[in-house]
Design a protein around this motif. Sequence first.
Motif, PDB file in Angstrom:
ATOM      1  N   MET A 254       3.810  -6.151  12.271  1.00  0.00           N
ATOM      2  CA  MET A 254       3.047  -5.121  11.587  1.00  0.00           C
ATOM      3  C   MET A 254       2.544  -4.053  12.555  1.00  0.00           C
ATOM      4  SD  MET A 254       1.187  -7.622   8.899  1.00  0.00           S
ATOM      5  CE  MET A 254       0.016  -6.494   8.217  1.00  0.00           C
TER       6      MET A 254
ATOM      7  N   ALA B  94      -5.348   9.642   6.841  1.00  0.00           N
ATOM      8  CA  ALA B  94      -5.932   8.872   5.736  1.00  0.00           C
ATOM      9  C   ALA B  94      -4.821   8.188   4.935  1.00  0.00           C
ATOM     10  CB  ALA B  94      -6.755   9.775   4.827  1.00  0.00           C
TER      11      ALA B  94
ATOM     12  N   ASN C 278      -3.668   5.195   6.921  1.00  0.00           N
ATOM     13  CA  ASN C 278      -4.632   4.097   6.855  1.00  0.00           C
ATOM     14  C   ASN C 278      -4.565   3.363   5.528  1.00  0.00           C
ATOM     15  OD1 ASN C 278      -5.636   4.627   9.411  1.00  0.00           O
ATOM     16  ND2 ASN C 278      -7.180   6.050   8.632  1.00  0.00           N
ATOM     17  N   THR C 279      -4.538   4.121   4.444  1.00  0.00           N
ATOM     18  CA  THR C 279      -4.565   3.453   3.138  1.00  0.00           C
ATOM     19  C   THR C 279      -3.238   2.748   2.864  1.00  0.00           C
ATOM     20  OG1 THR C 279      -5.010   3.738   0.797  1.00  0.00           O
ATOM     21  CG2 THR C 279      -3.972   5.549   1.864  1.00  0.00           C
TER      22      THR C 279
ATOM     23  N   GLY D 112      -1.360   1.443   5.168  1.00  0.00           N
ATOM     24  CA  GLY D 112      -1.403   0.253   6.022  1.00  0.00           C
ATOM     25  C   GLY D 112      -2.219  -0.862   5.399  1.00  0.00           C
ATOM     26  N   GLN D 113      -3.356  -0.497   4.809  1.00  0.00           N
ATOM     27  CA  GLN D 113      -4.178  -1.519   4.150  1.00  0.00           C
ATOM     28  C   GLN D 113      -3.414  -2.188   3.010  1.00  0.00           C
ATOM     29  OE1 GLN D 113      -7.608   0.649   2.795  1.00  0.00           O
ATOM     30  NE2 GLN D 113      -8.818   0.132   4.598  1.00  0.00           N
ATOM     31  N   ALA D 114      -2.792  -1.369   2.171  1.00  0.00           N
ATOM     32  CA  ALA D 114      -2.065  -1.919   1.027  1.00  0.00           C
ATOM     33  C   ALA D 114      -0.930  -2.825   1.506  1.00  0.00           C
ATOM     34  CB  ALA D 114      -1.526  -0.797   0.146  1.00  0.00           C
TER      35      ALA D 114
ATOM     36  N   THR E 222      -0.718  -4.470   4.349  1.00  0.00           N
ATOM     37  CA  THR E 222      -1.292  -5.696   4.908  1.00  0.00           C
ATOM     38  C   THR E 222      -1.626  -6.693   3.813  1.00  0.00           C
ATOM     39  OG1 THR E 222      -2.244  -4.453   6.710  1.00  0.00           O
ATOM     40  CG2 THR E 222      -3.202  -6.600   6.273  1.00  0.00           C
ATOM     41  N   MET E 223      -2.287  -6.226   2.758  1.00  0.00           N
ATOM     42  CA  MET E 223      -2.678  -7.132   1.683  1.00  0.00           C
ATOM     43  C   MET E 223      -1.447  -7.770   1.042  1.00  0.00           C
ATOM     44  SD  MET E 223      -5.926  -7.121   1.613  1.00  0.00           S
ATOM     45  CE  MET E 223      -6.964  -7.354   0.205  1.00  0.00           C
ATOM     46  N   VAL E 224      -0.424  -6.960   0.794  1.00  0.00           N
ATOM     47  CA  VAL E 224       0.764  -7.472   0.108  1.00  0.00           C
ATOM     48  C   VAL E 224       1.554  -8.419   1.018  1.00  0.00           C
ATOM     49  CG1 VAL E 224       2.986  -6.794  -0.877  1.00  0.00           C
ATOM     50  CG2 VAL E 224       0.926  -5.554  -1.489  1.00  0.00           C
TER      51      VAL E 224
ATOM     52  N   ARG F 288       0.435 -10.225   3.540  1.00  0.00           N
ATOM     53  CA  ARG F 288      -0.295 -11.478   3.720  1.00  0.00           C
ATOM     54  C   ARG F 288      -0.176 -12.342   2.465  1.00  0.00           C
ATOM     55  NH1 ARG F 288      -1.081 -14.787   7.746  1.00  0.00           N
ATOM     56  NH2 ARG F 288      -2.806 -16.178   7.356  1.00  0.00           N
TER      57      ARG F 288
ATOM     58  N   GLU G 237      -2.016  -1.549  -7.432  1.00  0.00           N
ATOM     59  CA  GLU G 237      -2.151  -0.606  -6.323  1.00  0.00           C
ATOM     60  C   GLU G 237      -2.219   0.833  -6.813  1.00  0.00           C
ATOM     61  OE1 GLU G 237      -2.780  -1.235  -3.154  1.00  0.00           O
ATOM     62  OE2 GLU G 237      -2.731  -3.403  -3.438  1.00  0.00           O
TER      63      GLU G 237
ATOM     64  N   LEU H  24      -5.781   1.222  -7.851  1.00  0.00           N
ATOM     65  CA  LEU H  24      -6.588   1.210  -6.633  1.00  0.00           C
ATOM     66  C   LEU H  24      -6.414   2.517  -5.869  1.00  0.00           C
ATOM     67  CD1 LEU H  24      -8.423  -0.825  -5.400  1.00  0.00           C
ATOM     68  CD2 LEU H  24      -6.480  -1.881  -4.293  1.00  0.00           C
TER      69      LEU H  24
ATOM     70  N   LEU I  94      -9.396   5.014  -4.986  1.00  0.00           N
ATOM     71  CA  LEU I  94      -9.683   5.360  -3.588  1.00  0.00           C
ATOM     72  C   LEU I  94      -9.527   6.867  -3.378  1.00  0.00           C
ATOM     73  CD1 LEU I  94      -7.786   2.461  -1.765  1.00  0.00           C
ATOM     74  CD2 LEU I  94     -10.253   2.833  -1.723  1.00  0.00           C
TER      75      LEU I  94
END
Lengths: 463, 463
Positions: free
Chosen positions: B264, B329, B332-333, B335-337, B339-341, B343, B362, B365, B369
């Motif tokens: 990642m 931005a 970042n967003t 990357g967050q999405a 990461t969650m998926v 994991r 998503e 979300l 966001l």
Amino acid sequence: MPEEITTMDIEAVAFAINSHDKQAFLTAVEDVHHADLASIYEDINGDERTFFTAHIGPNKFSQILPELPDTLIESSLERFEPNQQKNILSALLDDDRADILQDVSSEARHRYLALLHPEDMETTCSLMRYEEDTAGGRMTTQAAKVTLGMTVKQALDVLRKDKNSTESLARIYLVDEEGRLKGKIRLRELAFSAWDVLVDELMEEVELSILATTDQEEAAQMFTKYDMTLLPVVDEYSRLLGVITHDDILEILEEESTEDIEKMSGIAGEQSEESYLNTRIITHFKRRFPWLLVLALLAISSCYVMLRFEHVLNSVYLLALYLPMVVAAGGNTGGQAATMVIRAMSLGELEAGSTVKVIIKELSLGLLLGVFLGGCIALVTFFILPVFDPPLAGITISAFALAASVALAAQITTSTLTGALLPLGARAINLDPAVVAAPAITTLVDISGMIIYFTATKAILSL
Amino acid sequence: MPEEITTMDIEAVAFAINSHDKQAFLTAVEDVHHADLASIYEDINGDERTFFTAHIGPNKFSQILPELPDTLIESSLERFEPNQQKNILSALLDDDRADILQDVSSEARHRYLALLHPEDMETTCSLMRYEEDTAGGRMTTQAAKVTLGMTVKQALDVLRKDKNSTESLARIYLVDEEGRLKGKIRLRELAFSAWDVLVDELMEEVELSILATTDQEEAAQMFTKYDMTLLPVVDEYSRLLGVITHDDILEILEEESTEDIEKMSGIAGEQSEESYLNTRIITHFKRRFPWLLVLALLAISSCYVMLRFEHVLNSVYLLALYLPMVVAAGGNTGGQAATMVIRAMSLGELEAGSTVKVIIKELSLGLLLGVFLGGCIALVTFFILPVFDPPLAGITISAFALAASVALAAQITTSTLTGALLPLGARAINLDPAVVAAPAITTLVDISGMIIYFTATKAILSL
């Protein structure tokens, strides 16, 4: 042939719930593991949950309860009558019971504790004294324990009486009269020895134990490093309090890895106990929004740095083209370095004294990466950029290629070092290394990247 | 009091090696765990290693060998005489031996295999048939095994004979004459039962087993979900081949988490078996450079998108100020999405059919966001930007605030969805989700971000 848990069995349960067919439900749940039943319970609606708890029975539900996410514990228990609650809570392993009581409201906690047998209540209260993420908070008190001076026969009698309440008989611990841990025996030694042998003769040394107040991550590192099955937990007088079993360790490792991964992506707050799909959107929102906002504000302020270099940008418009690449490359390389260092810390590889070694390593690596990447970009610029016929504003392609690649190399070297040092610095001031990593690096590297880029190109192109 | 492994003991070993003091060395190693001895061996130089292997003795070294990184296996074995090599290799657990022989050169492999007892050689060769990252590649064949129809006494006799060669007696498996897995017994049941009882009566059902060719990650997920101690490994005829023990699972979990985390962050290639500090700089370089180069090249090409909007930038210079923030931005967003998926996929939470649910989640979300972040940025722009007195070029602050926040909201929504869908798409075409995540998202989001930003602002400000 062994019976496998199949998705067919799981679907049979879901179907029975859906059609409110009690008989089919009771037959179907027989073939399904309680972990799967917990997932099913998590996925169904309130009406279906009423059907589920009305027919599953307290015994079976006591196996399901510890697998449920925190947020469902109290509401599901409240679906049962007090004497059913008593049965459910009494059937739990003591560490599960303590965890569950820590997850309910204080009103419910008092009510549930009052239902318990006085002995269970005492054990539960003593376990709840330890923080959830310490060795004491993770242990079970149901360790197999015999006292020095017993014969094999006496030991087997004691253990047989405890058979159903001791979680693991893989290691049996020997304690003295004060309860202090003295050694261990394997069940196989007891099973294969004459009945009149003293347990003292079969005793092996206990090489590793952990203080109840130690962080759970340390317990997990000991398990992984030393291939352990059980880890005895002691108090400061080395009295045996309980054991941590390997299934606790699997949970700890999963939690800690998820935590690291999420923090590194700028996801804030506590992990959701529910699965990704079952976590509510508002919970996802709360965890993702804070860092996004902070980073956006920081990014805007970093933009004001550009205002200061307005005249440079205006005179050589070409420079603006390469700025995002230089900034992004810094972010990538800083992120890589941070990841390597954070993971090494999580695996217990970096002691406090290794900062200098890390600096030397990442500085050399940063230089190497910077020189090679700068070189590649210089070549690309020199040979490919002219094809696009960009506005040159009086400078030569080769001067621009040189300036851009030197700036890039400087930026890569700096940000590799920054990426490696930030987590170490965070640890030094007792911050979680993972949380400072990606977000802080992005911003720092953005700002430093722009300054480095403009300063370097200005100097080389003598603007 | 139990003896703890202390850093003092470890330092005593290091000191004895350093001063070439044989007697002190032999005393000191007694108190140190073989995992720590392996770390010491990894850290010392060639000369010190010669001293280490000359005095440690083949017996002790056979415990250390499996803990060494792959790259040190062959060179350390070659420090011993052939008959010492034979002792070391014979003393290993069969799964460790197979792993070790897979890590040496083919010349050494043939030489080492020839040293083994024919029976060990056969087991080792059969284990080496399975890929290292499958259930078969991870299992040990040393499972405790008795045949249906035996009495408790016969079973105990069989197991006593195997006592030292069976890795775990926590679960004893029952097989029929063809070796097919039929059930399991606990050692405690044997220990606490009368000697003339048939084992068949004590048999419990085996709920879970795994095919030898299955990926190791699935074995780890089964362990975590179902709180297992041992997982029996079978062939396609459900014959018992061996077992996977919990310490294998700890290793698998650690490997898989590290792999996810590294991929990642755009770190390529195989994980180093050596610790972060002991891995050579060139190895670090090789793993970090490829993605950095690819991403830098992609970032440059994304810059050419800016060339197309040169006239917009030239007319409203202010727009350039907010561009990096909007792009960052989005990264970042996204990357967050991702990461969650990723994991959730690693933890086995997302089946193939859940793509639509992920998209709905998503998308909502992303909108949420985007609207909130856009709102915050609009407020900041409206109230704080005027303080810096930026060049406005004829547009009003409120028009710019509106344009920037709408562009930001659009960018956040798109990139949240992109971040979540890329890993799912990767899995659908059998790519590793973790590897496409961060690097691919950064680039896609950079390019889409610029286009969205310029298109939105152009439209709103009617440039």
